[in-house]
Design an enzyme around this catalytic site. Structure first.
Site, PDB file in Angstrom:
ATOM      1  N   MET A  43       0.830  -1.201   0.000  1.00 18.92           N
ATOM      2  CA  MET A  43       0.000   0.000   0.000  1.00 18.92           C
ATOM      3  C   MET A  43       0.869   1.259   0.000  1.00 18.92           C
ATOM      4  O   MET A  43       0.376   2.360   0.259  1.00 18.92           O
ATOM      5  CB  MET A  43      -0.952   0.008   1.192  1.00 18.92           C
ATOM      6  CG  MET A  43      -2.021  -1.072   1.114  1.00 18.92           C
ATOM      7  SD  MET A  43      -3.516  -0.709   2.061  1.00 18.92           S
ATOM      8  CE  MET A  43      -2.836  -0.468   3.699  1.00 18.92           C
TER       9      MET A  43
ATOM     10  N   ASN B 211       4.069   3.917   1.120  1.00 18.37           N
ATOM     11  CA  ASN B 211       4.726   4.427   2.333  1.00 18.37           C
ATOM     12  C   ASN B 211       5.761   3.399   2.795  1.00 18.37           C
ATOM     13  O   ASN B 211       5.740   2.939   3.933  1.00 18.37           O
ATOM     14  CB  ASN B 211       3.698   4.723   3.422  1.00 18.37           C
ATOM     15  CG  ASN B 211       4.278   5.536   4.559  1.00 18.37           C
ATOM     16  OD1 ASN B 211       5.235   6.274   4.378  1.00 18.37           O
ATOM     17  ND2 ASN B 211       3.720   5.385   5.746  1.00 18.37           N
TER      18      ASN B 211
ATOM     19  N   HIS C 215       8.952   1.003   3.779  1.00 14.41           N
ATOM     20  CA  HIS C 215      10.039   0.965   4.754  1.00 14.41           C
ATOM     21  C   HIS C 215      10.909  -0.258   4.457  1.00 14.41           C
ATOM     22  O   HIS C 215      10.685  -0.979   3.458  1.00 14.41           O
ATOM     23  CB  HIS C 215       9.485   0.936   6.186  1.00 14.41           C
ATOM     24  CG  HIS C 215       8.451  -0.125   6.426  1.00 14.41           C
ATOM     25  ND1 HIS C 215       8.751  -1.476   6.421  1.00 14.41           N
ATOM     26  CD2 HIS C 215       7.120  -0.036   6.684  1.00 14.41           C
ATOM     27  CE1 HIS C 215       7.666  -2.179   6.666  1.00 14.41           C
ATOM     28  NE2 HIS C 215       6.651  -1.326   6.824  1.00 14.41           N
TER      29      HIS C 215
ATOM     30  N   HIS D  79       9.283  -3.649   3.604  1.00 14.84           N
ATOM     31  CA  HIS D  79       8.853  -3.823   2.217  1.00 14.84           C
ATOM     32  C   HIS D  79      10.036  -4.138   1.311  1.00 14.84           C
ATOM     33  O   HIS D  79       9.935  -4.984   0.410  1.00 14.84           O
ATOM     34  CB  HIS D  79       8.177  -2.549   1.709  1.00 14.84           C
ATOM     35  CG  HIS D  79       6.913  -2.193   2.411  1.00 14.84           C
ATOM     36  ND1 HIS D  79       6.811  -1.107   3.245  1.00 14.84           N
ATOM     37  CD2 HIS D  79       5.688  -2.779   2.409  1.00 14.84           C
ATOM     38  CE1 HIS D  79       5.578  -1.022   3.706  1.00 14.84           C
ATOM     39  NE2 HIS D  79       4.878  -2.026   3.228  1.00 14.84           N
TER      40      HIS D  79
ATOM     41  N   GLN E 105     -10.353  -2.724   2.224  1.00 19.96           N
ATOM     42  CA  GLN E 105      -9.872  -3.368   3.444  1.00 19.96           C
ATOM     43  C   GLN E 105      -9.845  -2.426   4.646  1.00 19.96           C
ATOM     44  O   GLN E 105      -9.367  -2.808   5.720  1.00 19.96           O
ATOM     45  CB  GLN E 105      -8.506  -4.001   3.216  1.00 19.96           C
ATOM     46  CG  GLN E 105      -7.356  -3.063   2.973  1.00 19.96           C
ATOM     47  CD  GLN E 105      -6.124  -3.791   2.464  1.00 19.96           C
ATOM     48  OE1 GLN E 105      -6.097  -4.306   1.342  1.00 19.96           O
ATOM     49  NE2 GLN E 105      -5.083  -3.869   3.288  1.00 19.96           N
TER      50      GLN E 105
ATOM     51  N   GLU F 250       5.683 -11.606   7.200  1.00 22.51           N
ATOM     52  CA  GLU F 250       5.145 -12.422   8.288  1.00 22.51           C
ATOM     53  C   GLU F 250       4.612 -11.586   9.438  1.00 22.51           C
ATOM     54  O   GLU F 250       3.945 -12.135  10.318  1.00 22.51           O
ATOM     55  CB  GLU F 250       6.210 -13.401   8.782  1.00 22.51           C
ATOM     56  CG  GLU F 250       6.542 -14.464   7.738  1.00 22.51           C
ATOM     57  CD  GLU F 250       7.594 -15.453   8.202  1.00 22.51           C
ATOM     58  OE1 GLU F 250       8.194 -15.232   9.292  1.00 22.51           O
ATOM     59  OE2 GLU F 250       7.839 -16.442   7.479  1.00 22.51           O
ATOM     60  N   LYS F 251       4.857 -10.270   9.445  1.00 22.94           N
ATOM     61  CA  LYS F 251       4.244  -9.439  10.480  1.00 22.94           C
ATOM     62  C   LYS F 251       2.729  -9.553  10.426  1.00 22.94           C
ATOM     63  O   LYS F 251       2.061  -9.611  11.457  1.00 22.94           O
ATOM     64  CB  LYS F 251       4.674  -7.977  10.337  1.00 22.94           C
ATOM     65  CG  LYS F 251       4.026  -7.052  11.377  1.00 22.94           C
ATOM     66  CD  LYS F 251       4.497  -5.627  11.249  1.00 22.94           C
ATOM     67  CE  LYS F 251       3.913  -4.955  10.029  1.00 22.94           C
ATOM     68  NZ  LYS F 251       2.440  -4.718  10.177  1.00 22.94           N
ATOM     69  N   ASP F 252       2.190  -9.561   9.220  1.00 20.39           N
ATOM     70  CA  ASP F 252       0.751  -9.731   9.013  1.00 20.39           C
ATOM     71  C   ASP F 252       0.453 -11.228   8.928  1.00 20.39           C
ATOM     72  O   ASP F 252       0.122 -11.766   7.862  1.00 20.39           O
ATOM     73  CB  ASP F 252       0.321  -8.997   7.751  1.00 20.39           C
ATOM     74  CG  ASP F 252       0.554  -7.496   7.860  1.00 20.39           C
ATOM     75  OD1 ASP F 252      -0.168  -6.844   8.634  1.00 20.39           O
ATOM     76  OD2 ASP F 252       1.464  -6.997   7.180  1.00 20.39           O
TER      77      ASP F 252
ATOM     78  N   SER G 191       6.509  -0.884  10.468  1.00 15.10           N
ATOM     79  CA  SER G 191       5.157  -0.734   9.949  1.00 15.10           C
ATOM     80  C   SER G 191       4.992   0.679   9.431  1.00 15.10           C
ATOM     81  O   SER G 191       5.539   1.634  10.003  1.00 15.10           O
ATOM     82  CB  SER G 191       4.122  -1.004  11.047  1.00 15.10           C
ATOM     83  OG  SER G 191       2.818  -0.622  10.635  1.00 15.10           O
TER      84      SER G 191
END
Length: 282
Positions: free
Chosen positions: A30, A32, A34, A37, A61, A150-152, A187
């Site tokens: 999405m 922005n 960091h 990504h 979402q 894997e954070k999500d 994030s």
């Protein structure tokens, strides 16, 4: 790096790569961006000949009262970071391109079971939005491999179930969480934190580490989770959930060994999530 905004141009460019026998790796985002990504881009670069990133702030979402309007749009900066990371193509459509008939008339994809509870419980409809846009991107890009963070953790499980249930020819790769030096998971929403909140935020991961150690030492899950919730509240968080699940997100039973701690909590208006895998004792 080439940036495209229209579907026909995207399909034409990728068809040429496929005719040449090149494999395609996809990194949906999405924006922005960091370093988390960019780790996805690096993994896709290792696994495919052509790396395609997408940037689309997906309204489907986001729920009522969430941060759709406030979510940072930083296309120029993101383009520069992607190009430096070795991305070959960026697809950055607008909402009218993705949803030409509007959200209300849009066909939706819903993944049962694994999308329920946790973030699915706290954010109704969120994973329908995720599943729909990911299915659309898989159709548009037709990647050989797609990389997700894997954070999500629940999102990754939803996408893996989606691919399995619909028999999609995409290898889904989970990429480990990238953390700041103090342990906070990177994030895009960390930018919402004030300086004081940013100083507190690492307690989220620290609490998971402490709980993992207690559980691996044999402490009862109910007691450990209660302690963890109390510590989070004392630190200033407002938890949405703190749960122990089997690694596949099914409930923990007596025979469960591979498990995961998952947490979502607000610090001021900012909602943070994290997780930590662990092995339960026999």
């Amino acid at each position: 790096m080439l940036t495209l905004h229209a579907i026909p141009a995207l399909r034409e460019r990728l068809a040429a790569h496929r005719r040449a026998g090149r494999t395609i790796g996809l990194v949906p985002t999405m924006g922005n961006l960091h370093d988390g990504h960019l780790a996805l881009v690096a993994e896709a670069r290792r696994r495919a000949d052509v790396v395609v990133a997408t940037i689309f702030v997906n309204p489907m979402q986001f729920g009522p009262g969430e941060d759709l309007d406030a979510y940072p749009r930083t296309l120029a900066e993101d383009q520069a970071r992607l190009e430096a990371a070795g991305c070959d193509l960026l697809f950055a459509p607008d909402e009218a391109t993705v949803y030409p008939r509007g959200l209300a008339a849009q066909t939706r994809v819903s993944v049962p079971d694994v999308a329920e509870g946790l973030c699915g419980g706290a954010r109704p409809g969120h994973f329908d939005g995720v599943a729909t846009i990911v299915t659309m991107l898989f159709n548009l890009v037709q990647p050989d491999v797609a990389c997700f963070g894997e954070k999500d953790y629940q999102q990754l499980a939803v996408i893996r179930r989606l691919v399995a249930d619909l028999h999609l020819p995409v290898a889904v790769v989970g990429v480990p969480i990238v953390r700041a030096a103090d342990g906070l998971a990177l994030s895009s929403r960390n930018g919402y934190l004030s300086d004081a909140q940013r100083a507190v935020a690492p307690r989220l991961h620290q609490t998971l580490v402490e709980l993992s150690q207690a559980l691996e030492a044999g402490e009862a899950p109910a007691a450990a989770l209660a302690t963890g919730l109390a510590r989070l509240r004392e630190a200033g968080f407002a938890p949405d959930y703190l749960e122990l699940r089997a690694a596949d997100l099914s409930p923990v039973v007596e025979t469960t060994r591979e498990a995961v701690l998952l947490v979502a909590a607000r610090l001021g208006p900012t909602r943070l999530i994290d997780n930590l895998s662990l092995t339960l004792p026999r």
